[in-house]
Design a protein around this motif. Structure first.
Motif, short mmCIF file in Angstrom:
data_model
loop_
_atom_site.label_atom_id
_atom_site.label_comp_id
_atom_site.label_asym_id
_atom_site.label_seq_id
_atom_site.Cartn_x
_atom_site.Cartn_y
_atom_site.Cartn_z
N ARG A 101 0.83 -1.21 0.00
CA ARG A 101 0.00 0.00 0.00
C ARG A 101 0.86 1.26 0.00
NH1 ARG A 101 -2.16 3.59 3.66
NH2 ARG A 101 -1.40 2.46 5.48
N LYS A 102 1.97 1.21 0.72
CA LYS A 102 2.87 2.36 0.77
C LYS A 102 3.74 2.49 -0.48
CE LYS A 102 2.02 4.08 4.93
NZ LYS A 102 1.57 5.48 5.14
N GLY A 103 3.67 1.51 -1.38
CA GLY A 103 4.41 1.59 -2.63
C GLY A 103 5.88 1.28 -2.51
N PHE A 104 6.25 0.51 -1.48
CA PHE A 104 7.67 0.18 -1.30
C PHE A 104 8.23 -0.55 -2.51
CE2 PHE A 104 11.03 -2.70 0.32
CZ PHE A 104 11.91 -1.75 0.81
N ASP A 105 7.42 -1.40 -3.12
CA ASP A 105 7.87 -2.19 -4.27
C ASP A 105 8.15 -1.34 -5.51
OD1 ASP A 105 4.89 -1.97 -4.07
OD2 ASP A 105 5.02 -2.76 -6.10
N LEU A 106 7.77 -0.06 -5.50
CA LEU A 106 8.00 0.82 -6.64
C LEU A 106 9.39 1.44 -6.64
CD1 LEU A 106 4.58 2.72 -6.66
CD2 LEU A 106 5.25 0.77 -8.08
N LEU A 107 10.14 1.25 -5.55
CA LEU A 107 11.46 1.88 -5.45
C LEU A 107 12.39 1.55 -6.62
CD1 LEU A 107 12.35 1.69 -1.65
CD2 LEU A 107 11.78 3.71 -2.98
N PRO A 108 12.47 0.30 -7.07
CA PRO A 108 13.37 0.03 -8.20
C PRO A 108 13.02 0.82 -9.45
CG PRO A 108 12.78 -2.01 -7.09
CD PRO A 108 11.89 -0.95 -6.52
#
Length: 367
Positions: free
Chosen positions: A207-214
């Protein structure tokens, strides 16, 4: 007029925004109007920071063998404990902080206490409840509080009634920045003077979008951007997936610093910009904190951030494309857009606990 007795029931007594808000309220509520106790479903840090006149209860969460047997037999130890708490404190109102305690709704109705449910959630988190439990929460709560306008709208769309808006808040007096410590941290993380540091804060969740970092790292390649993520690092597959992708990504440097409680505001003060990557966020306290420190905010238009930001504070991008957010970040880094730190600070002051608590007390006196 007799004082209202309120038992606030909260999930983890931790440092998530929804629980920090309750912590701030408990420091400053009117003792002439209310007697308030806190019951946590977990033994968290918040319990160590309560005023002396606020009784604290912790429901059983690591069941003994006997409690496990009783639970299997349909006699939930948490329900039994809450009966004892109610007998001791004799609350007029049970106040469910978030949707997590809503499983206690039937017990509250049985005991004849009034129910306030404080929603800090948008639809992505409604999946935590079964359909009937969600419907019962909307229909049987004597009053529902939403932490932002968008949250109140979503509750109304689902059929909720008796809804009141009370924005999330922070305690501005707790913001302390140590410049000498900031210099040490900059050296520790090898942050160069010409780098534009974007700081993010939150649990490492989908939900916090951590997986979008790359993807952010790759799309910012060649820029002077640097990203630092603050917040609890969960022990799960999403975190490992994301960190492994970061290791394989050719892009800007991204660091995951973990929870930084002692130095938290000092870290925020180091930022040149604050980045929110959440897919949904009702009214995140971190954006208020960033504004209080005069930082420009760039975000997806993910919920409460759109109603918080005003002209000169940053931008909420009306798409769910990382490319568009990165384009906005570049505008700030290249000074094609500028922010007004004073506007940001003034906006943050509107959500200080001293400004919001009269509204909260007014709502509670309605119940």
């Amino acid at each position: 007029m007799p004082k209202s007795r309120i038992l606030i029931i909260t999930p983890y007594a931790g440092r998530t925004g929804s629980e920090m808000m309750i912590g701030y309220l408990l420091q400053q509520f009117s003792r002439e109007r209310f007697d308030i106790a806190l019951c946590a479903l977990r033994d968290g840090e918040l319990l160590r920071d309560l005023p002396a006149d606020v009784p604290a209860f912790v429901a059983p969460h690591r069941f003994t063998l006997w409690q496990k047997v009783m639970n299997k037999a349909g006699k939930n130890p948490i329900l039994r404990y809450l009966r004892q708490v109610q007998k001791t404190f004799q609350a007029d109102i049970w106040y469910f902080n978030t949707l997590v305690p809503s499983f206690l709704l039937p017990l509250a109705k049985e005991l004849g206490v009034r129910i306030v449910t404080h929603f800090h959630e948008l639809p992505m988190e409604y999946v935590a409840l079964r359909r009937q439990a969600f419907a019962d929460t909307l229909q049987q709560s004597d009053l529902i509080i939403g932490c932002s306008e968008i949250v109140c709208r979503r509750i109304a769309e689902a059929g909720g009634q008796r809804i009141r808006l009370c924005h999330s808040l922070i305690d501005l007096s707790r913001i302390e920045v140590k410049e000498d410590r900031a210099a040490v941290l900059r050296r520790q993380w090898e942050i160069a003077g010409d780098e534009f540091l974007w700081i993010m804060s939150g649990q490492t969740t989908y939900r916090k979008g951590f997986d979008l970092l790359p993807e952010f790292a790759e799309r910012l390649r060649g820029s002077r951007a640097r990203i630092l993520w603050l917040g609890q690092v969960l022990d799960d597959g999403l975190v490992e997936y994301t960190l492994e992708r970061l290791r394989r990504t050719e892009g800007i440097r991204v660091d995951v610093a973990g929870a930084q409680r002692e130095d938290y505001y000092t870290y925020l003060s180091m930022a040149d910009g604050f980045l929110l990557t959440s897919r949904e966020d009702p009214f995140p306290l971190v954006m208020i904190e960033a504004a209080a420190l005069g930082k420009p905010i760039v975000s997806f238009s993910s919920g409460g951030v759109a109603e918080f930001l005003t002209e000169g504070m940053g931008a909420a991008v009306d798409s769910w494309n990382v490319r568009d957010v990165v384009a906005m970040m570049r505008q700030y880094m290249e000074q094609l857009r500028v922010s007004d730190p004073e506007k940001s600070r003034k906006r943050a002051q509107e959500f200080d606990v001293e400004r919001i608590i009269p509204r909260w007390e007014e709502i509670m006196l309605e119940v």
